[in-house]
Design an enzyme around this catalytic site. Structure first.
Site, PDB file in Angstrom:
ATOM      1  N   HIS A 172     -32.728  24.654 -38.439  1.00  0.00           N
ATOM      2  CA  HIS A 172     -32.140  24.972 -37.137  1.00  0.00           C
ATOM      3  C   HIS A 172     -30.669  25.352 -37.291  1.00  0.00           C
ATOM      4  O   HIS A 172     -30.081  25.195 -38.355  1.00  0.00           O
ATOM      5  CB  HIS A 172     -32.295  23.789 -36.167  1.00  0.00           C
ATOM      6  CG  HIS A 172     -31.670  22.514 -36.648  1.00  0.00           C
ATOM      7  ND1 HIS A 172     -32.198  21.755 -37.689  1.00  0.00           N
ATOM      8  CD2 HIS A 172     -30.559  21.841 -36.242  1.00  0.00           C
ATOM      9  CE1 HIS A 172     -31.452  20.687 -37.887  1.00  0.00           C
ATOM     10  NE2 HIS A 172     -30.441  20.725 -37.033  1.00  0.00           N
ATOM     11  N   HIS A 227     -29.558  25.082 -41.339  1.00  0.00           N
ATOM     12  CA  HIS A 227     -29.654  23.911 -42.211  1.00  0.00           C
ATOM     13  C   HIS A 227     -30.792  23.005 -41.752  1.00  0.00           C
ATOM     14  O   HIS A 227     -31.262  23.102 -40.614  1.00  0.00           O
ATOM     15  CB  HIS A 227     -28.350  23.102 -42.192  1.00  0.00           C
ATOM     16  CG  HIS A 227     -28.117  22.403 -40.892  1.00  0.00           C
ATOM     17  ND1 HIS A 227     -27.752  23.079 -39.731  1.00  0.00           N
ATOM     18  CD2 HIS A 227     -28.216  21.086 -40.538  1.00  0.00           C
ATOM     19  CE1 HIS A 227     -27.636  22.212 -38.739  1.00  0.00           C
ATOM     20  NE2 HIS A 227     -27.911  21.005 -39.200  1.00  0.00           N
ATOM     21  N   ARG A 247     -19.776  24.205 -25.216  1.00  0.00           N
ATOM     22  CA  ARG A 247     -21.029  23.441 -25.279  1.00  0.00           C
ATOM     23  C   ARG A 247     -20.766  22.141 -26.022  1.00  0.00           C
ATOM     24  O   ARG A 247     -20.013  22.125 -26.995  1.00  0.00           O
ATOM     25  CB  ARG A 247     -22.114  24.241 -25.996  1.00  0.00           C
ATOM     26  CG  ARG A 247     -23.430  23.476 -26.206  1.00  0.00           C
ATOM     27  CD  ARG A 247     -24.516  24.371 -26.811  1.00  0.00           C
ATOM     28  NE  ARG A 247     -25.702  23.607 -27.134  1.00  0.00           N
ATOM     29  CZ  ARG A 247     -26.000  23.149 -28.345  1.00  0.00           C
ATOM     30  NH1 ARG A 247     -25.183  23.387 -29.363  1.00  0.00           N
ATOM     31  NH2 ARG A 247     -27.099  22.447 -28.557  1.00  0.00           N
ATOM     32  N   ASP A 264     -31.371  18.867 -41.451  1.00  0.00           N
ATOM     33  CA  ASP A 264     -30.604  17.626 -41.498  1.00  0.00           C
ATOM     34  C   ASP A 264     -31.061  16.796 -42.698  1.00  0.00           C
ATOM     35  O   ASP A 264     -32.263  16.577 -42.874  1.00  0.00           O
ATOM     36  CB  ASP A 264     -30.802  16.821 -40.210  1.00  0.00           C
ATOM     37  CG  ASP A 264     -30.213  17.513 -39.000  1.00  0.00           C
ATOM     38  OD1 ASP A 264     -29.286  18.319 -39.173  1.00  0.00           O
ATOM     39  OD2 ASP A 264     -30.688  17.241 -37.874  1.00  0.00           O
TER      40      ASP A 264
END
Length: 380
Positions: A293, A237, A303, A239
């Site tokens: 990304h 996607h 994470r 942002d």
């Protein structure tokens, strides 16, 4: 032409999925399995991102500032993202935010659900967005909340977001995240000034738009996954926001799309990743493209990351400065209010690499419908 439909609601039987349970399962539920062409690769080349040293900006030397803006401009044209180091944010402010994030995600599911995200809203706790989508679910938990900075006066809405729902024992989270968001807002404004200079426009053309901002802070938690080659922590996607300031722990997971392939980006705890978003693409009249990304997961280690999304006030009109529009650079996107773009991503379209184009088409179609309705009314 892109067809825009209302956002489908999840029809999964168990609408909330407990990551603490799922991470111990030998196989993952089918709604977390991504199509073959979108599944992550176990081996990717590592991309060394452009590094921008902000120490020159902090000292205020004109030549240093111009050189820094040039480096940023080159990074945006080539990659759509870059790292900033020597950024002036106190290490303890960052460490406190990470500690508070760890504390929140360690809470039992029922306690985290007190802040549950409601359908159509952009703030709240979500486990895999199961109430928004029914397939290609992200392998993560998130907590999102709004941060308002009005003329440098940091709102107490962050503290008030935690205290009434989770109780007084969580007031320290609100204080820590308020301080972190204040530092992010200040840093983001400095970067916006540098972005303006890199495009050849006055810094105030951008800074004035965001001096008062209503930004979004998001905490991301990606649990271990027994089948990391089948799932994604976050799908591909761009942002929709302006710029993203990302700080992650030491576990790899961020990947960017560059030169027609995916690349892994190693974590750097001494720097922030700055990601160009769709709103900045519109603000720059397409000169700087938003960065595609995604986030991957792994078999052994959780994470976590802190993402600050710089957004204008919701009633602000996003339009490029006149200097960025000429005979060689026609207008690429219509004017829009940020609140409409935000609503579009929450209720009409699942963010991907085509969100801005789809939104632009939607605006034009809605404008035509409104004009037709007005014409019909005028004939009555």
């Amino acid at each position: 032409m892109t067809i825009i439909l209302p956002m489908p609601q999840s029809n999964i039987k168990h609408e909330t999925l407990d990551a603490a349970v799922l991470q111990n399962e030998a196989t993952i539920p089918s709604q977390f399995v991504w199509p073959e062409h979108e599944k992550p690769s176990s081996v990717l080349p590592e991309l060394r991102p452009p590094y921008v040293d902000l120490s020159g900006l902090l000292t205020g030397g004109h030549e240093d500032v111009m050189e820094t803006s040039h480096v940023i401009g080159e990074a945006c044209l080539k990659h759509g993202f870059f790292l900033v180091g020597n950024h002036g944010v106190e290490p303890e402010v960052i460490a406190d935010a990470h500690r508070c994030m760890d504390h929140f995600f360690r809470q039992p599911l029922d306690r985290k659900q007190r802040l549950e995200r409601k359908p159509g809203e952009h703030c709240g706790y979500s486990s895999s967005f199961t109430k928004r989508f029914s397939s290609k679910l992200p392998w993560k938990e998130t907590l999102s909340f709004e941060y308002k900075d009005w003329k440098g006066e940091y709102s107490d809405n962050v503290e008030e977001y935690f205290r009434p729902t989770l109780g007084g024992e969580f007031s320290n989270l609100g204080k820590a995240f308020l301080e972190y968001c204040g530092a992010m807002s200040k840093l983001a404004l400095s970067i916006m000034g540098l972005l303006a200079l890199s495009l050849g426009v006055k810094p105030e053309n951008f800074v004035n738009v965001y001096e008062e901002n209503e930004s979004i802070m998001r905490l991301n938690y990606y649990p271990p996954c027994k089948e990391p080659d089948q799932a994604l922590g976050t799908g591909p996607h761009c942002d929709p926001t302006t710029i993203t300031l990302l700080h992650s722990d030491k576990v790899p997971g961020l990947q960017v799309f560059h030169n027609d392939q995916w690349w892994s980006v190693a974590p750097n705890s001494d720097a922030f990743v700055v990601i160009i978003g769709d709103t900045f693409t519109a603000l720059s009249n397409g000169r700087y493209k938003s960065c595609l990304h995604r986030a991957v997961v792994n078999r052994l280690n959780p994470r976590k990351s802190l993402a600050f999304f710089l957004c204008p006030k919701k009633d602000k009109v996003v339009a490029p400065p006149l200097e960025l529009v000429d005979s060689d650079h026609r207008r690429l996107y219509p004017d829009f209010r940020w609140e409409n773009f935000l609503d579009f991503t929450q209720n009409h379209y699942r963010a991907d690499m085509n969100t801005l184009e789809a939104f632009s088409e939607w605006i034009i179609e809605e404008s035509k419908k409104k004009q037709c309705k007005n014409n019909d009314m005028s004939t009555l």
